[in-house]
Design a protein around this motif. Structure first.
Motif, mmCIF file in Angstrom:
data_model
loop_
_atom_site.group_PDB
_atom_site.id
_atom_site.type_symbol
_atom_site.label_atom_id
_atom_site.label_comp_id
_atom_site.label_asym_id
_atom_site.label_seq_id
_atom_site.Cartn_x
_atom_site.Cartn_y
_atom_site.Cartn_z
ATOM 1 N N GLU A 222 0.835 -1.207 0.000
ATOM 2 C CA GLU A 222 0.000 0.000 0.000
ATOM 3 C C GLU A 222 0.867 1.254 0.000
ATOM 4 O O GLU A 222 0.632 2.190 -0.772
ATOM 5 N N LEU A 223 1.886 1.284 0.841
ATOM 6 C CA LEU A 223 2.778 2.445 0.903
ATOM 7 C C LEU A 223 3.508 2.664 -0.417
ATOM 8 O O LEU A 223 3.646 3.798 -0.873
ATOM 9 N N THR A 224 3.973 1.594 -1.011
ATOM 10 C CA THR A 224 4.658 1.692 -2.299
ATOM 11 C C THR A 224 3.711 2.239 -3.359
ATOM 12 O O THR A 224 4.086 3.129 -4.135
ATOM 13 N N ALA A 225 2.484 1.746 -3.373
ATOM 14 C CA ALA A 225 1.479 2.227 -4.335
ATOM 15 C C ALA A 225 1.173 3.705 -4.114
ATOM 16 O O ALA A 225 0.863 4.428 -5.072
ATOM 17 N N LEU A 226 1.275 4.168 -2.877
ATOM 18 C CA LEU A 226 1.018 5.576 -2.555
ATOM 19 C C LEU A 226 2.229 6.473 -2.834
ATOM 20 O O LEU A 226 2.154 7.682 -2.665
ATOM 21 N N GLY A 227 3.343 5.875 -3.224
ATOM 22 C CA GLY A 227 4.517 6.652 -3.593
ATOM 23 C C GLY A 227 5.536 6.868 -2.490
ATOM 24 O O GLY A 227 6.442 7.687 -2.642
ATOM 25 N N PHE A 228 5.407 6.163 -1.391
ATOM 26 C CA PHE A 228 6.368 6.279 -0.303
ATOM 27 C C PHE A 228 7.520 5.302 -0.502
ATOM 28 O O PHE A 228 7.356 4.240 -1.096
ATOM 29 N N ASP B 266 -9.054 1.609 13.774
ATOM 30 C CA ASP B 266 -9.974 2.137 12.771
ATOM 31 C C ASP B 266 -9.490 3.512 12.309
ATOM 32 O O ASP B 266 -8.500 4.029 12.826
ATOM 33 N N VAL B 267 -10.200 4.104 11.362
ATOM 34 C CA VAL B 267 -9.774 5.403 10.831
ATOM 35 C C VAL B 267 -9.929 6.525 11.859
ATOM 36 O O VAL B 267 -9.147 7.474 11.847
ATOM 37 N N THR B 268 -10.896 6.415 12.746
ATOM 38 C CA THR B 268 -11.072 7.464 13.749
ATOM 39 C C THR B 268 -9.887 7.510 14.703
ATOM 40 O O THR B 268 -9.344 8.591 14.984
ATOM 41 N N ARG C 210 -3.033 11.351 15.244
ATOM 42 C CA ARG C 210 -2.253 12.384 14.559
ATOM 43 C C ARG C 210 -2.681 13.773 15.033
ATOM 44 O O ARG C 210 -1.856 14.587 15.410
ATOM 45 N N GLU C 211 -3.986 14.056 14.997
ATOM 46 C CA GLU C 211 -4.480 15.384 15.343
ATOM 47 C C GLU C 211 -4.139 15.783 16.776
ATOM 48 O O GLU C 211 -3.693 16.895 17.022
ATOM 49 N N HIS C 212 -4.369 14.901 17.720
ATOM 50 C CA HIS C 212 -4.239 15.242 19.136
ATOM 51 C C HIS C 212 -2.907 14.839 19.754
ATOM 52 O O HIS C 212 -2.461 15.483 20.707
ATOM 53 N N ASN C 213 -2.296 13.769 19.262
ATOM 54 C CA ASN C 213 -1.107 13.208 19.921
ATOM 55 C C ASN C 213 0.156 13.294 19.089
ATOM 56 O O ASN C 213 1.217 12.882 19.553
ATOM 57 N N ASP C 214 0.062 13.803 17.870
ATOM 58 C CA ASP C 214 1.213 13.907 16.977
ATOM 59 C C ASP C 214 1.969 12.582 16.894
ATOM 60 O O ASP C 214 3.205 12.548 16.911
ATOM 61 N N ALA C 215 1.228 11.473 16.813
ATOM 62 C CA ALA C 215 1.850 10.149 16.728
ATOM 63 C C ALA C 215 2.746 10.092 15.497
ATOM 64 O O ALA C 215 2.382 10.579 14.430
ATOM 65 N N ASN C 216 3.918 9.502 15.676
ATOM 66 C CA ASN C 216 4.817 9.323 14.533
ATOM 67 C C ASN C 216 4.914 7.865 14.114
ATOM 68 O O ASN C 216 5.566 7.546 13.126
ATOM 69 N N VAL C 217 4.237 7.003 14.844
ATOM 70 C CA VAL C 217 4.180 5.583 14.512
ATOM 71 C C VAL C 217 2.758 5.100 14.739
ATOM 72 O O VAL C 217 2.143 5.409 15.760
ATOM 73 N N ARG D 100 -3.776 5.248 5.602
ATOM 74 C CA ARG D 100 -3.918 6.437 4.747
ATOM 75 C C ARG D 100 -4.345 7.649 5.573
ATOM 76 O O ARG D 100 -3.840 8.761 5.375
ATOM 77 N N MET D 101 -5.252 7.450 6.527
ATOM 78 C CA MET D 101 -5.688 8.545 7.396
ATOM 79 C C MET D 101 -4.515 9.046 8.230
ATOM 80 O O MET D 101 -4.298 10.255 8.353
ATOM 81 N N PHE D 102 -3.753 8.134 8.803
ATOM 82 C CA PHE D 102 -2.580 8.479 9.598
ATOM 83 C C PHE D 102 -1.602 9.328 8.777
ATOM 84 O O PHE D 102 -1.095 10.336 9.243
ATOM 85 N N LEU D 103 -1.347 8.928 7.558
ATOM 86 C CA LEU D 103 -0.382 9.620 6.705
ATOM 87 C C LEU D 103 -0.851 10.995 6.248
ATOM 88 O O LEU D 103 -0.032 11.880 6.013
ATOM 89 N N ASN D 104 -2.151 11.176 6.151
ATOM 90 C CA ASN D 104 -2.699 12.409 5.585
ATOM 91 C C ASN D 104 -3.242 13.398 6.614
ATOM 92 O O ASN D 104 -3.700 14.474 6.238
#
Length: 153
Positions: free
Chosen positions: A24-30, A91-93, A99-106, A124-128
């Protein structure tokens, strides 16, 4: 433009999902930095959580994906390091909020607890999703510098 590198690591119980997320990551260009494991032979999940922490510390990747059977153990291992903010998501939520509240990097997943398509969507949600900043900065800063001894008062 340089491709962003995303590190991935899993134990044997997370290998199939790690493989799907790598595709999935490769397909997304990462660009993908695979930290192992490469087989279903039994290994110890802490070793792969520690590899993720090392990859982030060394600047080999700024973000990462961890997978084990439940996602719990491997995220706990990675979170032993102050520069890692690994969030176990189902899940996506939860992916958006980490990301929004905790600035997770993993982001961490449990292969036995999440379907491949849901994991791809959450990834995808995490990355975007950007970090919201503002009032959350104070809280995230405290994650990296815990007090020596918490107060019970």
């Amino acid at each position: 433009m340089t491709q962003e590198v995303i590190a991935l690591a899993s134990d044997h119980a997370g290998l199939a999902l790690k493989t799907a997320l790598t595709e999935e990551l490769t397909a997304l260009g990462f660009a993908v930095l695979d930290l192992g494991t490469e087989s279903t032979a039994s290994v110890d999940y802490p070793d792969y959580g520690y590899r993720m922490a090392a990859a982030l510390a060394d600047g080999k990747a700024a973000r990462g994906v961890l997978v084990c059977g439940s996602g719990i153990g491997i995220s706990m291992a990675a979170n032993r390091y102050s520069w890692v903010r690994a969030a176990l998501c189902h899940d996506v939520t939860s992916a958006r909020l980490c990301r929004e509240h905790n600035d997770a990097n993993v982001i961490a997943f449990g292969e036995r607890l999440i379907g491949i398509e849901v994991a791809k969507e959450a990834l995808r949600m995490f990355l975007n999703t950007p970090f919201a900043g503002d009032r959350h900065v104070r809280r995230v800063t405290k994650l990296g510098t815990p007090p020596d001894k918490p107060s019970v008062a």
